[in-house]
Motif scaffolding. Structure first.
Motif, short mmCIF file in Angstrom:
data_model
loop_
_atom_site.label_atom_id
_atom_site.label_comp_id
_atom_site.label_asym_id
_atom_site.label_seq_id
_atom_site.Cartn_x
_atom_site.Cartn_y
_atom_site.Cartn_z
N LEU A 96 0.87 -1.17 0.00
CA LEU A 96 0.00 0.00 0.00
C LEU A 96 0.91 1.22 0.00
CD1 LEU A 96 -3.11 0.61 0.15
CD2 LEU A 96 -2.73 1.10 2.57
N THR A 97 0.86 1.96 -1.10
CA THR A 97 1.75 3.11 -1.28
C THR A 97 0.93 4.39 -1.36
OG1 THR A 97 3.34 1.77 -2.50
CG2 THR A 97 3.50 4.16 -2.77
N PHE A 98 1.45 5.43 -0.75
CA PHE A 98 0.84 6.76 -0.84
C PHE A 98 1.81 7.63 -1.63
CE2 PHE A 98 -0.43 4.62 3.02
CZ PHE A 98 -1.81 4.58 2.84
N ALA A 99 1.36 8.07 -2.80
CA ALA A 99 2.25 8.74 -3.75
C ALA A 99 1.89 10.21 -3.88
CB ALA A 99 2.18 8.06 -5.11
N ASN A 100 2.88 11.05 -3.59
CA ASN A 100 2.78 12.47 -3.89
C ASN A 100 3.40 12.71 -5.27
OD1 ASN A 100 2.20 15.20 -3.32
ND2 ASN A 100 4.27 15.56 -2.55
N ALA A 101 4.57 12.12 -5.48
CA ALA A 101 5.23 12.12 -6.78
C ALA A 101 4.90 10.83 -7.52
CB ALA A 101 6.74 12.27 -6.61
N SER A 102 5.35 10.73 -8.74
CA SER A 102 4.94 9.61 -9.60
C SER A 102 5.75 8.34 -9.41
CB SER A 102 5.04 10.03 -11.08
OG SER A 102 6.37 10.43 -11.39
N GLN A 103 6.94 8.44 -8.79
CA GLN A 103 7.82 7.28 -8.75
C GLN A 103 8.55 7.13 -7.43
OE1 GLN A 103 11.86 7.76 -10.61
NE2 GLN A 103 10.77 9.19 -11.95
N PHE A 104 9.01 5.88 -7.19
CA PHE A 104 9.87 5.60 -6.05
C PHE A 104 11.25 6.22 -6.25
CE2 PHE A 104 7.36 1.46 -5.65
CZ PHE A 104 6.63 1.90 -4.55
N GLY A 105 11.70 6.23 -7.50
CA GLY A 105 13.06 6.56 -7.88
C GLY A 105 13.52 5.58 -8.93
N ASN A 106 14.63 5.90 -9.61
CA ASN A 106 15.15 5.03 -10.67
C ASN A 106 14.11 4.74 -11.76
OD1 ASN A 106 17.93 4.48 -9.81
ND2 ASN A 106 16.96 3.44 -8.07
N ASN A 107 13.18 5.70 -11.94
CA ASN A 107 12.11 5.58 -12.95
C ASN A 107 11.21 4.37 -12.71
OD1 ASN A 107 12.90 7.94 -14.31
ND2 ASN A 107 14.44 6.82 -15.50
N ALA A 108 11.01 4.03 -11.45
CA ALA A 108 10.04 3.01 -11.07
C ALA A 108 8.73 3.72 -10.74
CB ALA A 108 10.53 2.21 -9.86
N TYR A 109 7.84 3.78 -11.74
CA TYR A 109 6.64 4.61 -11.65
C TYR A 109 5.50 3.86 -10.95
CZ TYR A 109 8.90 7.91 -14.79
OH TYR A 109 9.77 8.82 -15.34
N ILE A 110 5.37 4.09 -9.65
CA ILE A 110 4.32 3.45 -8.87
C ILE A 110 2.97 4.14 -9.06
CG2 ILE A 110 4.84 4.83 -6.80
CD1 ILE A 110 3.61 1.14 -6.94
N SER A 111 2.99 5.40 -9.46
CA SER A 111 1.75 6.17 -9.67
C SER A 111 1.98 7.14 -10.83
CB SER A 111 1.37 6.93 -8.39
OG SER A 111 0.17 7.64 -8.58
N PRO A 112 1.90 6.64 -12.06
CA PRO A 112 2.34 7.41 -13.24
C PRO A 112 1.71 8.78 -13.42
CG PRO A 112 1.93 5.12 -13.81
CD PRO A 112 1.43 5.30 -12.42
N PHE A 113 0.52 8.99 -12.87
CA PHE A 113 -0.18 10.25 -13.13
C PHE A 113 -0.24 11.17 -11.92
CE2 PHE A 113 -2.02 6.94 -15.90
CZ PHE A 113 -1.55 7.43 -17.12
N SER A 114 0.57 10.89 -10.91
CA SER A 114 0.59 11.77 -9.73
C SER A 114 1.11 13.15 -10.10
CB SER A 114 1.45 11.16 -8.63
OG SER A 114 0.75 10.15 -7.94
N ASP A 115 0.53 14.16 -9.46
CA ASP A 115 0.84 15.56 -9.71
C ASP A 115 1.20 16.21 -8.38
OD1 ASP A 115 0.73 18.33 -10.16
OD2 ASP A 115 -0.91 18.17 -11.60
N LEU A 116 2.36 16.83 -8.30
CA LEU A 116 2.82 17.43 -7.06
C LEU A 116 2.10 18.71 -6.68
CD1 LEU A 116 6.68 16.92 -7.51
CD2 LEU A 116 5.27 15.91 -5.71
N GLN A 117 1.20 19.17 -7.55
CA GLN A 117 0.54 20.45 -7.30
C GLN A 117 -0.99 20.36 -7.35
OE1 GLN A 117 2.80 22.56 -10.47
NE2 GLN A 117 3.60 23.84 -8.81
N ASP A 118 -1.56 19.16 -7.24
CA ASP A 118 -3.01 19.02 -7.39
C ASP A 118 -3.77 18.87 -6.08
OD1 ASP A 118 -2.25 16.47 -6.65
OD2 ASP A 118 -3.26 15.45 -8.31
N ALA A 119 -3.06 18.93 -4.96
CA ALA A 119 -3.68 18.81 -3.62
C ALA A 119 -4.28 17.44 -3.36
CB ALA A 119 -4.73 19.90 -3.40
N TYR A 120 -3.77 16.42 -4.07
CA TYR A 120 -4.20 15.04 -3.85
C TYR A 120 -2.97 14.13 -3.74
CZ TYR A 120 -9.14 15.90 -4.98
OH TYR A 120 -10.44 16.34 -4.98
N LEU A 121 -3.12 13.07 -2.94
CA LEU A 121 -2.20 11.94 -2.97
C LEU A 121 -2.89 10.82 -3.74
CD1 LEU A 121 -1.17 11.88 0.80
CD2 LEU A 121 0.23 12.74 -1.09
N GLU A 122 -2.10 9.90 -4.25
CA GLU A 122 -2.66 8.68 -4.83
C GLU A 122 -2.35 7.51 -3.90
OE1 GLU A 122 -3.85 11.25 -7.16
OE2 GLU A 122 -1.66 11.22 -7.11
#
Length: 283
Positions: free
Chosen positions: A182-208
């Motif tokens: 269970l991951t809570f994503a503010n940004a789109s990836q863990f790092g190293n281009n491992a995209y756990i939440s490809p459409f996350s937006d750092l400025q939309d006031a939502y977490l995924e």
């Protein structure tokens, strides 16, 4: 004045590399360099830099160093700069900050400021991702390793695959359910281009909230391919939901990660929320 908070243990541990980084940092006019020697010292140095009226504070390290520095700066109008030299560099990658040292250094000096959202897990801040389950177990194993870098992160992942068992949680006091992670994503990836939440937006006031249901480790290969190809949302084992706040019932003393740093849960109840545009970052 620019203040650099440098973690010499981030990324590849080579003496010549450290010396080269310090030489370049000390060459920057009207600046000061703080070099950490232990965990949480970046937080202390950031507070000292604020006391000295820093105009910009630059984290030179990985996502853990960024977290320590940024967690102090949310209370100020001083912007965070990032020179990514860690193993994953998830936040820097999301923000398109160069991974090449000189280019990132130039960005911290000449870039402009934007506001980004900040995630909260039981009032502890995260800027990239936080989570429980498999990714937290990997973070725990990686933290126990004496070596950093992507190769050793892969080793920790493979080790976790052979021993890991799904966890049992409740979401918003609902029925108990088993999840792989269970991951809570503010940004789109863990790092190293491992995209756990490809459409996350750092400025939309939502977490995924990214929920992965239990899978057999022999079938995990496809999920990994989807993770690195920005297609994990297409898996029938993955559910992604945008949230502003949520409550998770879990267990105490279980693996947890904040921006890749391994911790243990200190409460059976995990409260997740978001603080919109609470941090200024140089991009």
């Amino acid at each position: 004045m620019l203040h650099f908070i440098y973690n010499p243990n981030a990324g590849i541990n080579i003496a010549a590399r450290k010396a080269n980084i310090l030489k370049k940092l000390y060459a920057v006019p009207n600046s000061k360099v703080w070099e950490t020697t232990k965990p949480m010292e970046a937080t202390y140095f950031t507070k000292k830099a604020i006391e000295e009226n820093a105009s910009r504070i630059i984290a030179v390290g990985g996502d853990g160093t960024v977290n320590e520095v940024a967690s102090v700066l949310t209370e100020t109008t001083i912007p965070l700069g990032i020179i990514p030299i860690g193993s994953g560099n998830g936040l820097a990658r999301h923000l398109n900050i160069p991974l090449q040292f000189e280019a990132a250094l130039d960005k911290t000096i000449n870039g402009h400021e934007i506001g980004i959202d900040v995630g909260l897990l039981n009032n502890k801040m995260f800027f990239c991702t936080a989570g429980i389950g498999f990714d937290a177990k990997v973070a725990q194993l990686f933290a126990k390793s004496s070596q950093r870098g992507f190769f050793n992160y892969v080793k920790a992942t493979l080790h976790a695959l052979t021993m890991y068992k799904p966890i049992e949680i409740s979401i918003n006091h609902g029925p108990m359910q088993k999840v792989y992670s269970l991951t809570f994503a503010n940004a789109s990836q863990f790092g190293n281009n491992a995209y756990i939440s490809p459409f996350s937006d750092l400025q939309d006031a939502y977490l995924e909230m990214v929920k992965i249901t239990p899978i057999h480790f022999l079938n995990a290969g496809l999920l990994v391919m989807q993770l690195f190809s920005k297609k994990i949302h297409q898996s029938n084992k993955v559910n992604i939901q945008s949230i502003k706040s949520i409550t998770i019932n879990y267990k105490e003393k279980e693996p947890l990660h904040l921006d890749g740093e391994a911790l243990l849960t200190d409460n059976a109840i995990i409260e997740i929320s978001i603080d919109p545009l609470a941090l200024l970052v140089i991009v």
